[in-house]
Design a protein around this motif. Structure first.
Motif, mmCIF file in Angstrom:
data_model
loop_
_atom_site.group_PDB
_atom_site.id
_atom_site.type_symbol
_atom_site.label_atom_id
_atom_site.label_comp_id
_atom_site.label_asym_id
_atom_site.label_seq_id
_atom_site.Cartn_x
_atom_site.Cartn_y
_atom_site.Cartn_z
ATOM 1 N N SER A 122 0.826 -1.213 0.000
ATOM 2 C CA SER A 122 0.000 0.000 0.000
ATOM 3 C C SER A 122 0.864 1.269 0.000
ATOM 4 O O SER A 122 0.475 2.298 -0.574
ATOM 5 C CB SER A 122 -0.920 -0.004 1.221
ATOM 6 O OG SER A 122 -0.155 -0.042 2.423
ATOM 7 N N SER A 142 2.837 1.432 -3.536
ATOM 8 C CA SER A 142 1.950 1.833 -4.636
ATOM 9 C C SER A 142 1.714 3.338 -4.659
ATOM 10 O O SER A 142 1.329 3.895 -5.697
ATOM 11 C CB SER A 142 0.610 1.100 -4.529
ATOM 12 O OG SER A 142 -0.052 1.462 -3.320
ATOM 13 N N ARG A 143 1.939 4.003 -3.542
ATOM 14 C CA ARG A 143 1.795 5.455 -3.497
ATOM 15 C C ARG A 143 3.123 6.136 -3.861
ATOM 16 O O ARG A 143 3.152 7.126 -4.594
ATOM 17 C CB ARG A 143 1.365 5.921 -2.097
ATOM 18 C CG ARG A 143 0.040 5.380 -1.616
ATOM 19 C CD ARG A 143 -0.358 5.994 -0.285
ATOM 20 N NE ARG A 143 -0.678 7.420 -0.435
ATOM 21 C CZ ARG A 143 -1.884 7.893 -0.739
ATOM 22 N NH1 ARG A 143 -2.898 7.041 -0.914
ATOM 23 N NH2 ARG A 143 -2.097 9.185 -0.872
ATOM 24 N N ALA A 145 2.108 12.178 -3.000
ATOM 25 C CA ALA A 145 2.014 10.770 -2.585
ATOM 26 C C ALA A 145 1.631 10.627 -1.122
ATOM 27 O O ALA A 145 1.536 9.502 -0.609
ATOM 28 C CB ALA A 145 3.339 10.069 -2.846
ATOM 29 N N ARG A 146 1.452 11.728 -0.435
ATOM 30 C CA ARG A 146 1.040 11.647 0.967
ATOM 31 C C ARG A 146 -0.343 11.011 1.068
ATOM 32 O O ARG A 146 -1.201 11.160 0.194
ATOM 33 C CB ARG A 146 0.994 13.043 1.582
ATOM 34 C CG ARG A 146 2.348 13.686 1.834
ATOM 35 C CD ARG A 146 2.181 15.131 2.277
ATOM 36 N NE ARG A 146 3.445 15.735 2.691
ATOM 37 C CZ ARG A 146 3.602 17.030 2.959
ATOM 38 N NH1 ARG A 146 2.566 17.849 2.855
ATOM 39 N NH2 ARG A 146 4.788 17.492 3.305
ATOM 40 N N GLY A 147 -0.553 10.319 2.134
ATOM 41 C CA GLY A 147 -1.860 9.718 2.375
ATOM 42 C C GLY A 147 -2.033 9.467 3.850
ATOM 43 O O GLY A 147 -1.190 9.869 4.672
#
Length: 802
Positions: free
Chosen positions: A79, A82-83, A148-150
């Motif tokens: 996960s 993928s970012r 790409a932060r999440g």
């Protein structure tokens, strides 16, 4: 020259506008080629760098870092990959990006993931060095990476190129400094046109200086710090020099002079002092050359050029602009009063005169208080530690600081400043084992040799700015490498910073002795005295110690750093003492020249030291304090520049100028001169004959005050006070001959002082009258020397002539 510029004002203005626009167009076409050249001959880090250059001649551009951290799981989770991975691939395809080293690229990338798997980093290599990388490209890299932060994934970026895009807009600090100066000027002058004059002169001086420096960067090494420091010093001196001249010009018009004659007189008096002061600043700046540090050569070029253009603008463009304005250099209220009441007499009044009288009354107590304040402020300088700031000193809200902290958290404090041990001969394995067993070493890795050179990467356990890291470098050089029998040198950014600090500290005494010696000689020639320049030298050292004490307290101890938004505490930049001392000695010499030149003029007239010091302080303290306040505003505005070096220099110079003007020149210098008495003006007869004569500031009206000479004109001076010893302001004093003819008539100043001219030795009648006081008159006998005569007025009493 001033008269020609005044009468041909349109030609002068067009020449200056053409020069500014022409240099600006040329500089814009040529672009910039600033280069930070740290040449440290005969140092271990320089030898390591030279060996690296031979082994790896093809060097890539600037290398920056993308760092990410996860709250749960590890950075290896699908996960997270993928970012992050698509963002890194997108960055790698951008034009101007040479390559991206990802932690997900097999076994080699595994070293870029922390031991607990929570933090990882990727290296982005640009095709150019940081200064040459377009800001648009860097901003695209930042936006792509942070995109790409999440939830649970934090992404930050570090490196020199990244640091450039988080700086405030170019010119913000300068604009705020100019606006603050404009407010001070408007309060001082009360006139919009008079306010705009010094600012306009500073803009022309700084503009031509910066454009010239930019063009010179193509033919010589000029660091990127040079234009920032040149702007800082150029704005300060440009506004101040114009302020001194405009103040003198306005005073002349208020006294009834024609605007042209007033401008010519102002340039021939204050303009001379400006030329002398600008020369002393340039000499102080040139003192940096004795350190033999190439990095500072470009700083000398940029700052000196800007000072020279500022002086040229003050003595040529300013009289032209004064010609355009005429009497409008005064405020409307002043023009109306001048038309209604006529010219006003020149007199020092208000707080300046009262303070001057207070210093004369209590010189010892005021000198002691000033010394105590300066000594307290200087105490922190005892713990001064030179070094280099890095992104760990940035504000906590910046992405560079967050990336720095994440790397330290994941890979150790020393990861942000690795050492490079460059070995050219000997047993490399034995050297690696010796380094690995050394206390303070976290990681050791030897890179594959190239052309007989092996580079060993050493990560300390402590941060780059830690004293323990400096001790580790000494241990490697003095013990570990010799014990291994290898020929090796310790390099890397941290080692270079340490060597730079050492070299700077070793050469600092020679530098200080040079600029103090040159300043001493200049003042001795200008004021025909040994004591005045000696006093100035001591005051400069006191001001330097106190200002560096303030710097240490703020930037090294961290007092008030959060309030100023200046990041984290750390060592003082190694280059700052040399730059600051040059600027400080130059600027303090300006104030010394403007203050003592007026005292010297009065001393030549009266040979009365007490009066010379009192009048000089009363008449110049206001304009000196206004000039200092403007400089403080300009310097403090550079806290907003986004550059830690400029912010540190700005705070240090602001503190130095404030202490110098408000404590030293306003209190300690005049108090010391009162205590020293006539010895202030002592110069051996033999030296007097050999020294060249230099008129810093001639009398504004030659002959208006007669000089003492045998059988010729002289003066009577003193104080008018009441029965309780308080000064009587506005008392009218009249000098009469034996036959009753009026010879001179003056009005006492706010401190009660007066001076009347006497045509020749003899007996005269001196009378004094004041409202609510009785009249007094005395017969006085005047010889060929100035006579000191005080008068006492009593309410309601009428004194008969004895």
């Amino acid at each position: 020259m001033a008269r020609w510029c005044y009468r041909h004002r349109l030609v002068v203005l067009l020449l200056w506008v053409g020069a500014l626009l022409g240099l600006g167009a040329a500089a814009s076409t040529a672009g910039t080629d600033y280069a930070n050249v740290f040449s440290l001959p005969n140092t271990d880090s320089k030898r390591a760098y030279d060996q690296m250059e031979k082994a790896f001649p093809e060097r890539a551009g600037d290398t920056d870092t993308v760092v990410w951290k996860v709250d749960t799981g590890t950075v290896r989770d699908q996960s997270v990959q993928s970012r992050i991975q698509p963002a890194l691939e997108k960055i790698g395809k951008m034009a101007g990006v040479g390559g991206v080293t990802s932690p997900y690229a097999g076994d080699r990338g595994a070293a870029q993931i922390s031991a607990n798997g929570k933090i990882a980093y990727a290296q982005i290599t640009f095709a150019e060095q940081a200064n040459a990388v377009p800001k648009e490209l860097v901003q695209d890299v930042v936006d792509t990476a942070q995109g790409a932060r999440g939830s649970g994934v934090h992404v930050e970026l570090g490196g020199q190129a990244i640091q450039r895009v988080q700086e405030p807009p170019t010119g913000l600090a300068e604009m705020i400094g100019v606006l603050a100066a404009a407010v001070v000027l408007f309060l001082a002058f009360g006139s919009l046109f008079a306010m705009l004059l010094p600012i306009g002169i500073a803009i022309f001086g700084v503009g031509t200086g910066l454009f010239s420096t930019q063009l010179l960067s193509h033919v010589t090494s000029v660091p990127d710090l040079a234009p920032l420091l040149a702007t800082l010093i150029g704005l300060g001196v440009g506004i101040d020099y114009a302020l001194f001249i405009v103040t003198r010009h306005r005073r002349g018009i208020l006294r009834g002079m024609d605007p042209e004659e007033s401008a010519v007189t102002a340039l021939n008096t204050s303009g001379r002092a400006v030329l002398f002061a600008g020369g002393t600043v340039c000499i102080a700046l040139a003192g940096m050359l004795v350190t033999n540090l190439r990095f500072l050569d470009g700083v000398v070029i940029g700052t000196s050029l800007t000072v020279v253009f500022s002086v040229l603008a003050a003595v040529t463009l300013l009289p032209a602009l004064l010609g355009f304005l005429g009497s409008r250099v005064l405020s409307r209220r002043q023009r109306r009063k001048l038309a209604a009441d006529g010219p006003e007499p020149e007199r020092a009044s208000g707080f300046a005169a009262r303070w001057s009288a207070s210093v004369q009354k209590r010189p010892r107590s005021i000198a002691v208080m000033a010394l105590v304040v300066m000594a307290i402020l200087a105490i922190p300088v005892l713990s001064l530690r030179l070094g280099a700031t890095d992104q760990g000193n940035d504000d906590a809200s910046t992405t560079t600081r967050k990336a720095y902290d994440l790397l330290a958290e994941g890979f150790g404090p020393g990861f942000n400043g690795p050492l490079q041990v460059v070995s050219t001969s000997g047993d490399t394995n034995k050297l690696v084992q010796g380094i690995r067993s050394t206390a303070g070493v976290a990681q050791v890795a030897a890179l594959p040799p190239a052309q007989g050179v092996t580079v060993i990467q050493v990560v300390p356990t402590t941060s780059p700015q830690s004293e323990k890291t400096d001790q580790l470098i000494d241990t490697l050089r003095d013990k570990v490498i010799p014990d291994a029998g290898a020929q090796a040198h310790v390099g890397g950014v941290t080692a270079i910073s340490k060597d730079f600090s050492t070299v700077t500290g070793d050469r600092l005494p020679l530098f200080i002795a040079t600029i103090i010696g040159l300043g001493f000689l200049l003042l001795m020639v200008a004021f025909r005295s040994l004591v005045v320049p000696l006093t100035a030298a001591l005051m400069n050292l006191i001001a330097a110690a106190a200002s560096f004490g303030v710097l240490v307290a703020i930037f090294q101890w961290g007092w008030g750093l959060s309030l100023l938004g200046l990041g984290k505490e750390g060592p003082i930049n190694a280059f700052l003492p040399v730059i600051m001392l040059s600027l400080l000695f130059g600027l303090s010499m300006d104030y010394q020249v403007f203050l003592v030149s007026r005292m010297h003029e009065e001393w030549v007239h009266t040979k009365d030291n007490a009066r010379a010091v009192r009048v000089g302080l009363a008449e110049t303290s206001r304009v000196i304090n206004s000039a200092a306040l403007i400089m403080v505003c300009v310097f403090l505005a550079f806290v907003l520049s986004g550059d830690s070096g400029a912010a540190m220099a700005g705070v240090g110079l602001a503190a130095a100028v404030a202490l110098d003007a408000f404590i030293l020149r306003t209190a300690l210098v005049p108090a010391a001169m009162h205590l020293l008495g006539k010895s202030n003006w002592w110069l051996p007869a033999g030296l007097e004959k050999r020294l060249p004569h230099l008129a810093v500031e001639p009398a504004e009206e030659p002959g208006s005050l007669p000089r003492a000479s045998a059988g010729g004109p002289t003066v009577v001076h003193g104080f008018v006070r009441d029965a309780e010893g308080a000064p009587v302001d506005g008392a009218v004093l009249t000098l009469l001959s034996k036959g009753g003819r009026q010879l001179d008539r003056v009005t006492s100043l706010a401190d009660g002082s007066y001076i009347v001219s006497v045509p020749a030795p003899g007996t005269y009648l001196l009378s004094a009258t004041a409202s609510s006081y009785g009249a007094r008159a005395r017969h006085i006998v005047v010889t060929d020397e100035p006579l000191v005569h005080d008068l006492e007025l009593t309410e309601g009493e009428v004194d008969a002539v004895n």
